[in-house]
Write a protein that holds these residues in place. Sequence first.
Motif, PDB file in Angstrom:
ATOM      1  N   ARG A  17      12.104  -9.255  -1.500  1.00  0.00           N
ATOM      2  CA  ARG A  17      11.297  -9.112  -0.295  1.00  0.00           C
ATOM      3  C   ARG A  17      11.907  -9.830   0.902  1.00  0.00           C
ATOM      4  O   ARG A  17      11.350  -9.783   1.994  1.00  0.00           O
ATOM      5  CB  ARG A  17       9.936  -9.738  -0.560  1.00  0.00           C
ATOM      6  CG  ARG A  17       8.807  -8.732  -0.667  1.00  0.00           C
ATOM      7  CD  ARG A  17       7.584  -9.540  -1.037  1.00  0.00           C
ATOM      8  NE  ARG A  17       6.362  -8.936  -0.701  1.00  0.00           N
ATOM      9  CZ  ARG A  17       5.605  -8.257  -1.579  1.00  0.00           C
ATOM     10  NH1 ARG A  17       6.032  -8.021  -2.782  1.00  0.00           N
ATOM     11  NH2 ARG A  17       4.437  -7.825  -1.203  1.00  0.00           N
TER      12      ARG A  17
ATOM     13  N   GLU B  32       0.904 -14.201   3.072  1.00  0.00           N
ATOM     14  CA  GLU B  32       2.254 -14.733   3.355  1.00  0.00           C
ATOM     15  C   GLU B  32       3.107 -14.640   2.089  1.00  0.00           C
ATOM     16  O   GLU B  32       2.578 -14.498   0.984  1.00  0.00           O
ATOM     17  CB  GLU B  32       2.161 -16.204   3.789  1.00  0.00           C
ATOM     18  CG  GLU B  32       1.402 -16.423   5.087  1.00  0.00           C
ATOM     19  CD  GLU B  32       2.125 -15.862   6.310  1.00  0.00           C
ATOM     20  OE1 GLU B  32       3.371 -15.825   6.305  1.00  0.00           O
ATOM     21  OE2 GLU B  32       1.438 -15.449   7.265  1.00  0.00           O
TER      22      GLU B  32
ATOM     23  N   GLY C 264       8.080  -4.766  -5.533  1.00  0.00           N
ATOM     24  CA  GLY C 264       7.687  -5.947  -4.744  1.00  0.00           C
ATOM     25  C   GLY C 264       8.734  -7.045  -4.748  1.00  0.00           C
ATOM     26  O   GLY C 264       8.475  -8.152  -4.269  1.00  0.00           O
TER      27      GLY C 264
ATOM     28  N   ARG D 112      -8.832   0.033  -1.792  1.00  0.00           N
ATOM     29  CA  ARG D 112      -8.356  -0.222  -3.163  1.00  0.00           C
ATOM     30  C   ARG D 112      -9.324  -1.157  -3.900  1.00  0.00           C
ATOM     31  O   ARG D 112      -9.825  -2.127  -3.334  1.00  0.00           O
ATOM     32  CB  ARG D 112      -6.967  -0.867  -3.130  1.00  0.00           C
ATOM     33  CG  ARG D 112      -6.501  -1.298  -4.512  1.00  0.00           C
ATOM     34  CD  ARG D 112      -5.036  -1.615  -4.584  1.00  0.00           C
ATOM     35  NE  ARG D 112      -4.631  -2.691  -3.689  1.00  0.00           N
ATOM     36  CZ  ARG D 112      -3.375  -3.108  -3.552  1.00  0.00           C
ATOM     37  NH1 ARG D 112      -2.417  -2.519  -4.240  1.00  0.00           N
ATOM     38  NH2 ARG D 112      -3.078  -4.076  -2.717  1.00  0.00           N
TER      39      ARG D 112
ATOM     40  N   GLY E  17       0.793  -1.233   0.000  1.00  0.00           N
ATOM     41  CA  GLY E  17       0.000   0.000   0.000  1.00  0.00           C
ATOM     42  C   GLY E  17       0.819   1.273   0.000  1.00  0.00           C
ATOM     43  O   GLY E  17       0.257   2.377   0.007  1.00  0.00           O
TER      44      GLY E  17
ATOM     45  N   THR F  93       6.554  -8.543  -9.146  1.00  0.00           N
ATOM     46  CA  THR F  93       6.386  -9.978  -8.888  1.00  0.00           C
ATOM     47  C   THR F  93       4.935 -10.271  -8.489  1.00  0.00           C
ATOM     48  O   THR F  93       4.398 -11.322  -8.837  1.00  0.00           O
ATOM     49  CB  THR F  93       7.374 -10.467  -7.806  1.00  0.00           C
ATOM     50  OG1 THR F  93       7.435  -9.513  -6.748  1.00  0.00           O
ATOM     51  CG2 THR F  93       8.754 -10.665  -8.390  1.00  0.00           C
TER      52      THR F  93
ATOM     53  N   GLN G  80      16.485 -13.331  -1.170  1.00  0.00           N
ATOM     54  CA  GLN G  80      16.145 -12.837  -2.523  1.00  0.00           C
ATOM     55  C   GLN G  80      17.112 -11.719  -2.933  1.00  0.00           C
ATOM     56  O   GLN G  80      17.570 -11.651  -4.081  1.00  0.00           O
ATOM     57  CB  GLN G  80      14.712 -12.305  -2.572  1.00  0.00           C
ATOM     58  CG  GLN G  80      13.629 -13.380  -2.507  1.00  0.00           C
ATOM     59  CD  GLN G  80      12.218 -12.810  -2.613  1.00  0.00           C
ATOM     60  OE1 GLN G  80      12.006 -11.683  -3.056  1.00  0.00           O
ATOM     61  NE2 GLN G  80      11.243 -13.598  -2.187  1.00  0.00           N
TER      62      GLN G  80
ATOM     63  N   GLY H  23       0.798  12.432   0.375  1.00  0.00           N
ATOM     64  CA  GLY H  23       0.446  13.579  -0.462  1.00  0.00           C
ATOM     65  C   GLY H  23      -0.197  13.036  -1.731  1.00  0.00           C
ATOM     66  O   GLY H  23      -0.497  11.836  -1.805  1.00  0.00           O
TER      67      GLY H  23
ATOM     68  N   VAL I 127       5.421 -15.950  -0.955  1.00  0.00           N
ATOM     69  CA  VAL I 127       5.628 -17.136  -1.792  1.00  0.00           C
ATOM     70  C   VAL I 127       7.103 -17.547  -1.603  1.00  0.00           C
ATOM     71  O   VAL I 127       7.979 -16.673  -1.466  1.00  0.00           O
ATOM     72  CB  VAL I 127       5.312 -16.773  -3.268  1.00  0.00           C
ATOM     73  CG1 VAL I 127       5.661 -17.904  -4.213  1.00  0.00           C
ATOM     74  CG2 VAL I 127       3.834 -16.369  -3.397  1.00  0.00           C
TER      75      VAL I 127
ATOM     76  N   ARG J 155      -0.081  -8.924   6.340  1.00  0.00           N
ATOM     77  CA  ARG J 155       0.939  -8.536   5.346  1.00  0.00           C
ATOM     78  C   ARG J 155       1.912  -7.529   5.951  1.00  0.00           C
ATOM     79  O   ARG J 155       3.118  -7.567   5.679  1.00  0.00           O
ATOM     80  CB  ARG J 155       0.269  -7.944   4.102  1.00  0.00           C
ATOM     81  CG  ARG J 155      -0.432  -9.004   3.259  1.00  0.00           C
ATOM     82  CD  ARG J 155      -1.425  -8.399   2.298  1.00  0.00           C
ATOM     83  NE  ARG J 155      -0.814  -7.581   1.274  1.00  0.00           N
ATOM     84  CZ  ARG J 155      -1.477  -6.699   0.528  1.00  0.00           C
ATOM     85  NH1 ARG J 155      -2.776  -6.526   0.708  1.00  0.00           N
ATOM     86  NH2 ARG J 155      -0.858  -6.017  -0.398  1.00  0.00           N
TER      87      ARG J 155
ATOM     88  N   GLY K  50       2.207   2.494  -2.395  1.00  0.00           N
ATOM     89  CA  GLY K  50       2.016   3.167  -3.687  1.00  0.00           C
ATOM     90  C   GLY K  50       3.059   2.740  -4.705  1.00  0.00           C
ATOM     91  O   GLY K  50       3.262   3.414  -5.714  1.00  0.00           O
ATOM     92  N   LYS K  51       3.691   1.584  -4.473  1.00  0.00           N
ATOM     93  CA  LYS K  51       4.751   1.123  -5.378  1.00  0.00           C
ATOM     94  C   LYS K  51       4.210   0.925  -6.799  1.00  0.00           C
ATOM     95  O   LYS K  51       4.783   1.408  -7.764  1.00  0.00           O
ATOM     96  CB  LYS K  51       5.356  -0.207  -4.865  1.00  0.00           C
ATOM     97  CG  LYS K  51       5.980  -0.102  -3.484  1.00  0.00           C
ATOM     98  CD  LYS K  51       6.596  -1.424  -3.033  1.00  0.00           C
ATOM     99  CE  LYS K  51       5.613  -2.561  -2.893  1.00  0.00           C
ATOM    100  NZ  LYS K  51       4.589  -2.383  -1.835  1.00  0.00           N
ATOM    101  N   GLY K  52       3.095   0.199  -6.897  1.00  0.00           N
ATOM    102  CA  GLY K  52       2.536  -0.083  -8.224  1.00  0.00           C
ATOM    103  C   GLY K  52       2.094   1.199  -8.921  1.00  0.00           C
ATOM    104  O   GLY K  52       2.333   1.380 -10.125  1.00  0.00           O
ATOM    105  N   THR K  53       1.457   2.091  -8.161  1.00  0.00           N
ATOM    106  CA  THR K  53       0.969   3.353  -8.728  1.00  0.00           C
ATOM    107  C   THR K  53       2.129   4.148  -9.314  1.00  0.00           C
ATOM    108  O   THR K  53       2.060   4.641 -10.442  1.00  0.00           O
ATOM    109  CB  THR K  53       0.280   4.178  -7.613  1.00  0.00           C
ATOM    110  OG1 THR K  53      -0.797   3.404  -7.081  1.00  0.00           O
ATOM    111  CG2 THR K  53      -0.233   5.502  -8.128  1.00  0.00           C
TER     112      THR K  53
ATOM    113  N   ARG L 232      -0.152 -12.817  -9.825  1.00  0.00           N
ATOM    114  CA  ARG L 232      -1.621 -12.740 -10.011  1.00  0.00           C
ATOM    115  C   ARG L 232      -2.024 -13.195 -11.418  1.00  0.00           C
ATOM    116  O   ARG L 232      -3.052 -13.853 -11.590  1.00  0.00           O
ATOM    117  CB  ARG L 232      -2.131 -11.317  -9.734  1.00  0.00           C
ATOM    118  CG  ARG L 232      -2.380 -11.051  -8.229  1.00  0.00           C
ATOM    119  CD  ARG L 232      -2.978  -9.687  -7.972  1.00  0.00           C
ATOM    120  NE  ARG L 232      -2.058  -8.618  -8.283  1.00  0.00           N
ATOM    121  CZ  ARG L 232      -1.091  -8.196  -7.462  1.00  0.00           C
ATOM    122  NH1 ARG L 232      -0.939  -8.739  -6.273  1.00  0.00           N
ATOM    123  NH2 ARG L 232      -0.278  -7.218  -7.823  1.00  0.00           N
TER     124      ARG L 232
ATOM    125  N   LYS M 261      -7.718   1.414  -8.673  1.00  0.00           N
ATOM    126  CA  LYS M 261      -8.437   2.630  -8.267  1.00  0.00           C
ATOM    127  C   LYS M 261      -8.544   2.628  -6.747  1.00  0.00           C
ATOM    128  O   LYS M 261      -8.162   1.668  -6.081  1.00  0.00           O
ATOM    129  CB  LYS M 261      -9.857   2.651  -8.874  1.00  0.00           C
ATOM    130  CG  LYS M 261      -9.913   2.552 -10.374  1.00  0.00           C
ATOM    131  CD  LYS M 261      -9.297   3.756 -11.074  1.00  0.00           C
ATOM    132  CE  LYS M 261     -10.187   4.999 -11.016  1.00  0.00           C
ATOM    133  NZ  LYS M 261      -9.574   6.133 -11.747  1.00  0.00           N
TER     134      LYS M 261
END
Length: 216
Positions: free
Chosen positions: A88, A57, A85, A127, A10, A31, A92, A199, A59, A171, A12-15, A36, A137
Amino acid sequence: MRVILLGPPGAGKGTQAGRIAQAFDIPHISTGDILRANVREGTPLGQQAKGFMDAGELVPDDVILGMVGDRLAEPDAKDGFLFDGFPRTVPQAEALEQLLIEREQPLDAVLRMLVDTKEIVQRLTGRRTCSNCGAVKHMVYDPPAVDGVCDRCGGQLVQRPDDAEDVVLNRLEVYRRSTEPLEEFYWGRGLLRDVEAVGTVDDVAARMDAILRDFA
Ligand code: AP5
C-alpha cells in the motif's frame, strides 16, 4: 501464480480475491483481514493497529512487513499467492520486491481495479460484515436473506468502524496520497494490468479471469 490486486477501498478486492484464490488454488493474503483478526483477538499487534484502522489511516510499514514476511513463510504460499490490500506504500512495494528476489519468486501481474468515487462510497457505506465469520454482504447489491443475519453462519452483520462515511472519505484520500504512486511503480516494471471493476460481481470476475489465465 503470484498476483497483487491494487485498487481503492471498496473496489471489490476482497470479493474477487476469494473467488480467484479458489479458482486458481492459491492463498488469498489480505493484510486487512489479518489485522482485523488480530484486533478481534486482542493481540499486541491488534492493539497497535486498531487506532490507525478505525481512523482510516495506514498501519506503519514495519508492522505490515513483519506480518507479511511471516505469512509468506507458511507452506501454502510456496507456489503462489494473491495479495489483497498489500502493498500500500512504495516502501512496502520495494520491500516485497526484495523479498521476492531472495525467494526467486517474481510477480506475474498487478491488477488495477478501476471504480469511480461515487460507486465506492455507495459500496462501502452499504457494506455489512459478519462479526463471526467475516463474510461480506451489501445492503442493496447483495442483501442477506434475513436482515442483519449472516447467510453463511447465522452471525450478526455489522458495519465496519472504518465504513462510516467520514472515515471512507479519509481512506480515499490516504489511498490517493500513499497507494496511487504504486501504479507508476508497477507500470514501470511492466506488471500493471487494468480491469474495469464495475458491473456485476460475475462480470468483473470474468474480466479478471481472462487476464489471469495467462499466468496459471
Ligand atoms: P482493508 O481491509 O485492506 O481495506 P481496503 O483496502 O480499504 O479494502 P476494503 O476491504 O474496504 O474493500 P475491498 O476492495 O476489499 O471491497 P469489498 O470486496 O469488500 O484495510 C483496512 C485497514 O487496514 C486500512 O485502512 C489500514 O488501516 C489497514 N491496512 C490493511 N492493509 C494495510 C497495509 N498493507 N498497509 C498499511 N495498513 C494496512 O467490496 C466492498 C462492498 O462492495 C461489499 O459490500 C461488496 O459486497 C460490494 N461489491 C463488491 N463488488 C461489487 C460489484 N461488482 N458490484 C456491486 N457491489 C460490489
